[in-house]
Design a protein around this motif. Structure first.
Motif, PDB file in Angstrom:
ATOM      1  N   LEU A 230       0.859  -1.170   0.000  1.00 44.34           N
ATOM      2  CA  LEU A 230       0.000   0.000   0.000  1.00 44.34           C
ATOM      3  C   LEU A 230       0.899   1.225   0.000  1.00 44.34           C
ATOM      4  N   LEU A 232       1.207   5.315   0.098  1.00 45.63           N
ATOM      5  CA  LEU A 232       0.521   6.537   0.485  1.00 45.63           C
ATOM      6  C   LEU A 232       1.257   7.735  -0.112  1.00 45.63           C
ATOM      7  N   LEU A 291      -7.124   1.358   3.205  1.00 46.52           N
ATOM      8  CA  LEU A 291      -7.532   0.606   2.025  1.00 46.52           C
ATOM      9  C   LEU A 291      -8.895   1.071   1.522  1.00 46.52           C
ATOM     10  N   GLY A 294      -8.554   4.031  -0.482  1.00 44.81           N
ATOM     11  CA  GLY A 294      -8.035   3.772  -1.817  1.00 44.81           C
ATOM     12  C   GLY A 294      -9.104   3.591  -2.869  1.00 44.81           C
ATOM     13  N   ARG A 295     -10.375   3.477  -2.454  1.00 46.18           N
ATOM     14  CA  ARG A 295     -11.442   3.344  -3.442  1.00 46.18           C
ATOM     15  C   ARG A 295     -11.639   4.632  -4.226  1.00 46.18           C
ATOM     16  N   GLN A 313      -3.549  10.294  -0.601  1.00 44.89           N
ATOM     17  CA  GLN A 313      -4.074   9.290  -1.518  1.00 44.89           C
ATOM     18  C   GLN A 313      -3.473   7.948  -1.140  1.00 44.89           C
ATOM     19  N   ALA A 314      -4.277   6.894  -1.173  1.00 46.95           N
ATOM     20  CA  ALA A 314      -3.801   5.537  -0.887  1.00 46.95           C
ATOM     21  C   ALA A 314      -3.988   4.680  -2.123  1.00 46.95           C
ATOM     22  N   ARG A 315      -2.946   3.957  -2.527  1.00 39.13           N
ATOM     23  CA  ARG A 315      -3.014   3.082  -3.687  1.00 39.13           C
ATOM     24  C   ARG A 315      -2.353   1.753  -3.350  1.00 39.13           C
ATOM     25  N   LEU A 316      -3.045   0.678  -3.674  1.00 40.39           N
ATOM     26  CA  LEU A 316      -2.501  -0.658  -3.446  1.00 40.39           C
ATOM     27  C   LEU A 316      -1.769  -1.095  -4.702  1.00 40.39           C
ATOM     28  N   ASP A 323      -2.197   0.626  -9.789  1.00 39.61           N
ATOM     29  CA  ASP A 323      -2.843   0.869  -8.514  1.00 39.61           C
ATOM     30  C   ASP A 323      -4.026  -0.056  -8.308  1.00 39.61           C
ATOM     31  N   PHE A 324      -4.766   0.179  -7.228  1.00 41.37           N
ATOM     32  CA  PHE A 324      -5.807  -0.749  -6.827  1.00 41.37           C
ATOM     33  C   PHE A 324      -6.897  -0.898  -7.869  1.00 41.37           C
TER      34      PHE A 324
END
Length: 414
Positions: A230, A232, A291, A294-295, A313-316, A323-324
């Motif tokens: 993940l 950030l 998480l 991240g949507r 911003q959160a990206r998996l 990214d996710f």
């Protein structure tokens, strides 16, 4: 070599010389002839390098040889640094385009000081030393060629410039160079980015330019090395996200902060030395909350545990670095939550799974993969099994979601 900080004659020294060349000349006289530390005349990084070089190199007036490594060793070096070169590729092109009207060379070395990329400059006939130096495989480490900016960076890990006679060997006194470090996810030196010009001055702020590009390359390398992590992105202003000034953090599957880039470390105060640091201790949000964040596409305001407000911003990251939104494939072992559907039924707007076939995640699965699977399950459940709505929220196509659901069903059956 023992150094004194006093004038051997006992009188005051004249430190206010007219030009930088005069200051360096006075520094060389004090250091090499009088054994006096030339503090205030040149930077401490150069003084420390001179001290190391006096222990390694005897004659500072000799001609420096720039011998390239053997073809087999060069091939191995380029292979070991493939990840660094790929991360730097786009920035090197941009950097060289910006410098096309100058006589500057762009050099990229590995952590040991071996050149793995170099600008081929059309004016190299007017640069006799650079013509010998700027070649793939040449080792420009401090232990080989004495004081240079990339040599100091490779030794200390800190950005610096070396101007003219600040070079240890007099043979290199016509050179001017500025270099900055590139680090990996483990905090180790991965490479050194350098700008060098011969027989003239830069004419622009080379230190700032090389630092900017080195930061961008480092950020790309950190992302490339953060598969299944993940990531950030955060800063006090949302306009800084996506720029070299953005702060980055990598979160491990157990919810600990695995790494921070330099901007992130400055903004958040760094990761405590005493053992792993849980993400909630620094960011004020647990892994599940990040998480869920991240949507969304846009950065969201977050109050860090320190009280500082930032945009985040959160990206998996998946194995292919996306990214996710394209990371559904990170859940290969997910239990089937909808029945298998064929190509015709893929157009259906809703695929409500029988209750008996809807299963929860394995107990105790706290990995990012597990959290991702749980997130997909929750999204489908929130939309009553409607594939179109769930796919839209997850930012993937319905076909992609159907394909992965089918592959999970097959894997489960096996």
């Amino acid at each position: 070599m023992p150094l004194s900080t006093r004038n051997p004659a006992g009188g005051p020294r004249q430190l206010f010389t007219k030009t930088s060349a005069d200051r360096v000349a006075l520094a060389r006289q004090q250091f090499f002839e009088e054994g006096v530390r030339p503090s205030g005349l040149i930077g401490e990084a150069v003084i420390q390098s001179w001290m190391r070089c006096t222990r390694t190199h005897g004659d500072r007036r000799r001609v420096v040889g720039f011998d390239a490594v053997t073809p087999s060793r060069l091939h191995a070096t380029l292979g070991r640094n493939r990840e660094l070169l790929e991360a730097a590729r786009q920035e090197l092109v941009g950097m060289e385009s910006s410098l096309a009207g100058t006589d500057c060379r762009v050099l990229l070395t590995d952590a040991q000081g071996v050149i793995v990329h170099v600008t081929q400059h059309p004016l190299n006939a007017q640069q006799p030393i650079l013509q010998k130096t700027a070649r793939l495989g040449v080792n420009i480490a401090e232990s080989v060629v004495g004081t240079t900016a990339p040599g100091i960076v490779a030794t200390t890990g800190k950005a610096c410039t070396v101007d003219g006679a600040e070079h240890y060997f007099e043979y290199l006194r016509e050179m001017q160079c500025a270099a900055a470090p590139i680090r990996d996810v483990h905090g180790r030196l991965a490479g050194v980015l350098d700008l060098t010009v011969e027989s003239r001055r830069f004419g622009f702020d080379a230190a700032s330019m090389v630092a900017l590009y080195a930061t961008t390359i480092e950020n790309r390398l950190l992302l490339a090395q953060s598969q299944d992590r993940l990531v950030l992105r955060f800063q006090a202003s949302p306009t800084l996200l996506g720029t070299p000034l953005e702060a980055l953090a990598g979160i491990a599957p157990d919810g600990t902060v695995a790494w921070l880039n330099a901007a992130g470390s400055r903004l958040i105060g760094g990761v405590p030395d005493a053992g792993p640091c849980d993400v909630e201790m620094l960011f004020g949000l647990d892994l599940a909350g990040l998480l869920r964040m991240g949507r969304g596409e846009a950065a969201q305001p977050v109050r860090l545990a320190s009280g500082l407000g930032v945009w985040l911003q959160a990206r998996l990251q998946a194995r292919d670095g996306v990214d996710f939104g394209h990371a559904v494939s990170m859940a290969p072992a997910m239990q089937p939550i909808v029945p298998e559907v064929n190509a015709e039924s893929a157009e259906s707007e809703s695929a409500q799974p029988p209750a008996a076939e809807s299963r929860s995640l394995p107990e105790g699965d706290g990995t990012l993969r597990g959290h991702g699977r749980k997130l997909i399950e929750e999204t489908l459940a929130a939309h009553g099994g409607n594939i179109s709505h769930a796919a839209r929220q997850l930012r993937v196509s319905r076909g992609t979601l159907y394909r992965h659901l089918k592959s999970w069903r097959i894997n489960d059956a096996e």
